[in-house]
Design an enzyme around this catalytic site. Structure first.
Site, PDB file in Angstrom:
ATOM      1  N   CYS A   1       0.899  -1.133  -0.076  1.00 15.38           N
ATOM      2  CA  CYS A   1      -0.094  -0.089   0.032  1.00 15.38           C
ATOM      3  C   CYS A   1       0.837   1.466   0.115  1.00 15.38           C
ATOM      4  CB  CYS A   1      -0.857   0.100   1.169  1.00 15.38           C
ATOM      5  SG  CYS A   1      -2.294  -1.112   0.893  1.00 15.38           S
TER       6      CYS A   1
HETATM    7  N1  LIG Z   1      -3.513  -5.919   1.535  1.00 14.80           N
HETATM    8  C1  LIG Z   1      -3.534  -4.726   2.499  1.00 14.80           C
HETATM    9  O1  LIG Z   1      -2.554  -4.400   3.136  1.00 14.80           O
HETATM   10  C2  LIG Z   1      -4.449  -3.485   1.745  1.00 14.80           C
HETATM   11  C3  LIG Z   1      -4.725  -2.475   2.891  1.00 14.80           C
HETATM   12  C4  LIG Z   1      -5.346  -1.258   2.513  1.00 14.80           C
HETATM   13  C5  LIG Z   1      -6.133  -1.455   1.498  1.00 14.80           C
HETATM   14  N2  LIG Z   1      -5.990  -2.323   0.444  1.00 14.80           N
HETATM   15  C6  LIG Z   1      -6.907  -2.617  -0.579  1.00 14.80           C
HETATM   16  O2  LIG Z   1      -7.556  -3.674  -0.492  1.00 14.80           O
HETATM   17  C7  LIG Z   1      -7.820  -4.066  -1.973  1.00 14.80           C
HETATM   18  C8  LIG Z   1      -7.736  -5.663  -1.770  1.00 14.80           C
HETATM   19  O3  LIG Z   1      -6.515  -5.993  -1.447  1.00 14.80           O
HETATM   20  P1  LIG Z   1      -6.048  -7.309  -0.779  1.00 14.80           P
HETATM   21  O4  LIG Z   1      -4.594  -7.096  -0.241  1.00 14.80           O
HETATM   22  O5  LIG Z   1      -7.041  -7.992  -0.040  1.00 14.80           O
HETATM   23  O6  LIG Z   1      -5.927  -7.875  -2.423  1.00 14.80           O
HETATM   24  P2  LIG Z   1      -5.855  -9.485  -2.485  1.00 14.80           P
HETATM   25  O7  LIG Z   1      -5.115  -9.975  -3.882  1.00 14.80           O
HETATM   26  O8  LIG Z   1      -5.133 -10.323  -1.311  1.00 14.80           O
HETATM   27  O9  LIG Z   1      -7.582 -10.266  -2.589  1.00 14.80           O
HETATM   28  C9  LIG Z   1      -8.318  -9.944  -3.555  1.00 14.80           C
HETATM   29  C10 LIG Z   1      -9.149 -10.816  -3.923  1.00 14.80           C
HETATM   30  O10 LIG Z   1     -10.192 -10.513  -4.618  1.00 14.80           O
HETATM   31  C11 LIG Z   1     -10.598 -11.532  -5.583  1.00 14.80           C
HETATM   32  N3  LIG Z   1     -11.098 -11.138  -6.811  1.00 14.80           N
HETATM   33  C12 LIG Z   1     -10.875 -10.796  -7.902  1.00 14.80           C
HETATM   34  N4  LIG Z   1     -11.556 -10.197  -8.600  1.00 14.80           N
HETATM   35  C13 LIG Z   1     -12.869 -10.589  -8.194  1.00 14.80           C
HETATM   36  C14 LIG Z   1     -14.133 -10.583  -8.731  1.00 14.80           C
HETATM   37  N5  LIG Z   1     -14.570  -9.893  -9.710  1.00 14.80           N
HETATM   38  N6  LIG Z   1     -15.093 -11.024  -7.845  1.00 14.80           N
HETATM   39  C15 LIG Z   1     -14.879 -11.618  -6.778  1.00 14.80           C
HETATM   40  N7  LIG Z   1     -13.561 -11.878  -5.986  1.00 14.80           N
HETATM   41  C16 LIG Z   1     -12.387 -11.102  -6.958  1.00 14.80           C
HETATM   42  C17 LIG Z   1      -9.262 -12.284  -5.914  1.00 14.80           C
HETATM   43  O11 LIG Z   1      -9.284 -13.557  -6.229  1.00 14.80           O
HETATM   44  C18 LIG Z   1      -8.530 -12.182  -4.487  1.00 14.80           C
HETATM   45  O12 LIG Z   1      -8.772 -13.192  -3.671  1.00 14.80           O
HETATM   46  C19 LIG Z   1      -7.005  -3.445  -2.847  1.00 14.80           C
HETATM   47  O13 LIG Z   1      -7.772  -2.167  -3.426  1.00 14.80           O
HETATM   48  C20 LIG Z   1      -5.908  -2.815  -1.978  1.00 14.80           C
HETATM   49  O14 LIG Z   1      -5.122  -1.677  -2.457  1.00 14.80           O
HETATM   50  C21 LIG Z   1      -5.107  -3.409   0.885  1.00 14.80           C
END
Ligand SMILES: NC(=O)c1ccc[n+]([C@@H]2O[C@H](COP(=O)([O-])OP(=O)(O)OC[C@H]3O[C@@H](n4cnc5c(N)ncnc54)[C@H](O)[C@@H]3O)[C@@H](O)[C@H]2O)c1
Length: 444
Positions: free
Chosen positions: A274
């Protein structure tokens, strides 16, 4: 509220953030259904064991499995929930902007399923998106796919999480505040109700329009990274200023309540999924709309210099062929994630410079080795790493490293071990007879 009167919730995207949110909501009495395009993750949640290393996650899933299930069918999700949190990836594109393509796919599948449902439904965008996205192409895609207008029948909110990997569950239960960008009061009220039930202590709730919430989200991370780069800039200055001690300076700075002590430590650069990209996106947004983002750009430049700075420091007291052990590879403790990890970048740079590098990490060893390849070797154990090196670098402040035995630092060949303790992790008084302990930003 009892479980029967709480809104039913769905979580779209069961990744590093979505899976903990589903588990935390279930643990606080909500009926939760998860959706992912990955069958592996859906099956794993239904089996009660996610392949995501996050403290308390699987314990919560197991303890509350009667209120938690997952599917790949959007119709099932929409039918069995009143509110859907969308937490899918928003990868950065080549300009630094976040791409909404996975969010738009989710709008398409949720929207189509909504055509088969009567009554109110709320969609909550939790993924980090560029300012202007929620009320722009995301709302348009949802309305087109559902055949409904956002309003009395369809709520839309932007609601980012402020969590750190390694403490996601705790951070969700005890947030400093909740940020809600809302289409209207009905949607905002429903989301606030969910949070006041979900969080252990009732946090202040900041409610506003979409674009303010979207800008606040990336501004928070940009501000925090500014503090980190500021502290690293001070460490660089203190390194060159005889008698200076960066910890003394940042401690005094942090005591000023206008500044605050958090994230103000001269050490390494920031990494992870992030901070780096949020800062870059903030600057890219400013440039695109003709504003200036000098602070964000300087923060990024300082951060990108940190690995060179550390490599230069190592070169001052060791030469090519020196055996270096790099302890800690994840971008922060308590996570296996090595994305943008400065520890990994440092290990690679030292190996490229001709040092013999061994690496160790309690959780991230495999992920780091997949990036580093055969540039480095994996240490046999923590003790082995410490015993078989000339220079020990504590690069990620895992608590495990506090337990390093001074005896492991003893050398029999008249040599002394050098320790570069980047985060001041070790109890230094135990090592001074056995090793030369060097700190960053301590005016050598
Ligand atoms: N990981 C962090 O520390 C963090 C912190 C704050 C914000 N975020 C934000 O949160 C969001 C997700 O991050 P994350 O780390 O959980 O990502 P991740 O890649 O770990 O998980 C995302 C999930 O979404 C699924 N996915 C993709 N397209 C899909 C769809 N159309 N329908 C259903 N499922 C779908 C994927 O298969 C995956 O399991 C991002 O925008 C990220 O910037 C992440």
């Amino acid at each position: 509220m009892t479980s029967a009167t709480l809104p039913r919730v769905s979580v779209i995207g069961l990744g590093k953030l979505g899976a903990p949110l589903a588990a935390v909501l279930a643990s606080r009495g909500f009926s939760v259904i998860g959706l992912d395009v990955s069958k592996t993750l859906v099956d794993a949640l239904n089996a009660g064991k996610m392949p995501i290393l996050e403290p308390q996650l699987n314990e919560l899933i197991y303890a509350h499995k009667q209120r938690l299930s997952a599917t790949m069918d959007p119709n099932e999700v929409v039918r069995n929930s009143d509110a859907s949190f969308v937490i899918v990836p928003t990868p950065s594109d080549s300009t630094g902007f976040f791409s909404n393509r996975f969010v738009l796919q989710a709008m398409e599948s949720l929207g189509k399923a909504l055509r088969n449902k009567q009554g109110y439904h709320m969609v909550v965008i939790t993924s980090t998106v560029m300012p202007g996205s929620t009320g722009g192409e995301i709302q348009a895609a949802l309305e087109k796919a559902s055949g409904r207008k956002v309003g009395p029948d369809l709520g839309l909110c932007y609601n980012p999480e402020f969590i750190a990997l390694g403490s996601v569950v705790r951070d969700m239960l005890y947030p400093d505040s909740i940020l809600i960008g809302e289409s209207d009061a009905k949607a905002g009220d429903m989301l606030q109700t969910i949070y006041l039930q979900m969080c252990e202590k009732k946090p202040p709730v900041q409610r506003m329009n979409f674009v303010n919430a979207e800008l606040t989200k990336i501004s928070v991370n940009t501000y925090v990274t500014t503090k980190i780069s500021y502290a690293n800039m001070l460490a660089d200055i203190c390194d060159r200023l005889p008698g200076a001690d960066v910890d003394a300076v940042t401690k005094a700075l942090g005591a000023d309540t206008r500044i605050g002590a958090k994230y103000l430590k001269g050490a390494m650069g920031y990494g992870g999924p992030c901070f780096p990209r949020d800062n870059v996106a903030f600057a890219a947004l400013a440039r695109k709309i003709g504003a200036r983002a000098d602070v964000a750009e300087a923060t990024d430049r300082i951060n990108n210099h940190q690995v060179d700075r550390l490599t230069g420091l190592v070169a001052k007291f060791s030469r090519a062929g020196t055996r270096i052990a790099v302890l800690g590879l994840s971008y922060k403790p308590q996570t296996p994630v090595v994305e943008e990890s400065h520890s990994v970048k440092l290990a690679a740079k030292l190996a490229d410079a001709g040092y013999v590098v061994a690496v160790h990490d309690p959780l991230a060893q495999d992920a780091a080795l997949a990036v580093l390849g055969d540039k480095v070797v994996a240490a046999s154990s923590l003790e082995g790493a410490v015993r078989d090196c000339d220079l020990l670098i504590v690069a990620t402040a895992w608590p495990e490293y506090k337990t390093i035995e001074p005896l492991w630092c003893k050398r029999n060949n008249g040599q002394r071990l050098t320790i570069l303790d980047l985060w001041r992790t070790l109890p230094v008084e135990n090592f001074t007879d056995l090793a030369d302990v060097i700190y960053l930003g301590f005016g050598r």
